[in-house]
Write a protein that holds these residues in place. Structure first.
Motif: not given
Ligand code: SF4
Length: 427
Positions: A182-203
């Motif tokens: 939900q973070q405001p800004g021109a970030v694509s949905f795909a990039s947000r999902m990739f960020a979640m994948g990276q978060l999951a990998l870090r944990l």
């Protein structure tokens, strides 16, 4: 006001006989032992007693001597108790009290996180899909009465065991994932999902079901590491950096189109739902049958390009709202690892994207030259509601989707994140 719900649920009213679908068409309706008895008691002595005996049958899937049941379906896939106006005859004759929990509460799902009750809607209901996807403020969480859950006593529970680090930190992890979406800004949905994948990998190395990394003397260190990771992923600059690295990746699109087509095609035969089967046939036809993935990808990419200038922001909103609702409705702790959950959500989003861009209305919009007019947006909205609702109802709940996701995800860790990139290709 002791519960919370997304704002759209406060606006929800069942459309009853004017609904374009019915809650139960094409679905298995499970009836637990206690609900089965309550239903029998409610209809005892009435003409419905014989119908309940005939149409509510032991659930053979639960093995010999099953105490749970399922409700029989007619040849059209509708519940045996639906009347000619597509209304529930048991509800009409005996009131909501007689109904099994699943019928009484749909489309709401209630979860108790510790002492707190959360109520969220299912996009398998078209009215919920409309309210959730289309209004900008639909997912703001607001205080509501527990009555919104209809039967708060039947809410499932997450957590409550202070010694279980997996569920103890689940709300903080989920809050970070929702912030990324939900973070405001021109970030694509795909990039947000990739960020979640990276978060999951870090944990992934220390935070999973059954972890011992938070036990004894190690607890404070593990909690500090977890908080550091969550803080860094909630920061806008992390998302911006991930967007930059994600945009630089070049991947082939054919495998993406092939996976999406095979997921949806696999559901065509088992589902007895006219609306779903008509949609799948139309979408597959729009991709030339879906048998040639590279050609299907070419058609998809062309449509996406044409739709983008006027309506891309609207499409991005649908996917963000679907993903946030998914995080709220389905606790990630149901799966053994966060990365499994993010991978499965990515697969769902990919299938939805492929379906939406094959919907006849979207194809027509692209062929006609898309402009961001109110009329074009209204047509796109209607197509999106149909796609998200039917996929939620007939694809997202299928056990086969989970099995396929497990196979596609590979052996976990960075291999799973790499495979997730293929699914992000079309988004
Ligand atoms: S699907 Fe939703 S709107 Fe339609 S009848 Fe069921 S609860 Fe009501």
């Amino acid at each position: 006001m002791t519960a919370t719900a997304p704002r759209y649920l406060t606006r929800f009213r069942c459309l009853a006989d004017t609904c374009e679908d019915t809650c139960c068409s094409g679905l298995v309706v499970p009836v637990g032992k206690a609900c089965w008895q309550r239903l029998r008691d409610a209809v005892a002595g009435s003409p419905d007693a014989a119908r309940v005996e005939a149409f509510v049958q032991p659930d053979e899937g639960s093995g010999p001597g099953a105490e749970d049941a399922v409700i029989a379906k007619g040849a059209d896939g509708h519940c045996a108790f639906l009347d000619a106006r597509k209304l529930c005859s048991l509800h009409g004759a005996h009131g909501e009290r007689a109904l099994p929990d699943v019928c009484a509460t749909f489309p709401r799902a209630a979860t108790r996180w510790g002492e707190r009750l959360e109520v969220v809607g299912s996009l398998a209901c078209p009215e919920v899909a409309r309210l959730c996807l289309l209004a900008e403020d639909s997912l703001e969480r607001v205080p509501v009465s527990e009555d919104v859950a209809v039967r708060p006593g039947s809410a499932r529970r997450v957590g409550g065991d202070a010694e279980d680090a997996w569920t103890r930190h689940a709300e903080a992890v989920r809050a970070t994932a929702v912030t990324v979406l939900q973070q405001p800004g021109a970030v694509s949905f795909a990039s947000r999902m990739f960020a979640m994948g990276q978060l999951a990998l870090r944990l992934d190395g220390f935070y999973f079901r059954g972890t011992e990394a938070f036990s004894g003397d190690a607890r404070a260190g593990a909690e500090a590491t977890l908080q550091d990771v969550l803080r860094s992923f909630a920061a806008p600059e992390t998302l911006a950096a991930i967007q930059e690295s994600f945009s630089a990746l070049v991947l082939p699109g054919g495998p993406w189109a092939g996976i999406c087509a095979s997921v949806v095609r696999a559901r065509q035969a088992p589902v007895r739902g006219e609306r779903f089967n008509a949609l799948v046939s139309a979408v597959l036809a729009s991709y030339g049958g879906g048998e040639a993935p590279d050609e299907a990808w070419r058609l998809f990419a062309e449509r996406r390009e044409r739709l983008a200038p006027g309506l891309n922001a609207r499409v991005e909103q649908y996917f963000r709202h679907h993903a946030v609702n998914h995080w709220l409705r389905h606790p990630f702790t149901d799966l053994p690892r966060l990365l499994d959950y993010v991978f499965l959500l990515t697969l769902r989003s990919a299938v939805l994207r492929w379906t939406l861009f094959g919907h006849p209305t979207v194809v027509a919009l692209c062929e006609g030259g898309v402009e961001g007019t109110a009329e074009a947006q209204a047509r796109l909205d209607a197509a999106a509601v149909e796609c998200f609702q039917l996929i939620a109802k007939h694809v997202e709940v299928s056990p086969e989707l989970h099995t396929l996701a497990r196979g596609l995800a590979g052996s976990g860790g960075s291999e799973t994140l790499g495979r997730m990139l293929v699914l992000l290709k079309g988004m």
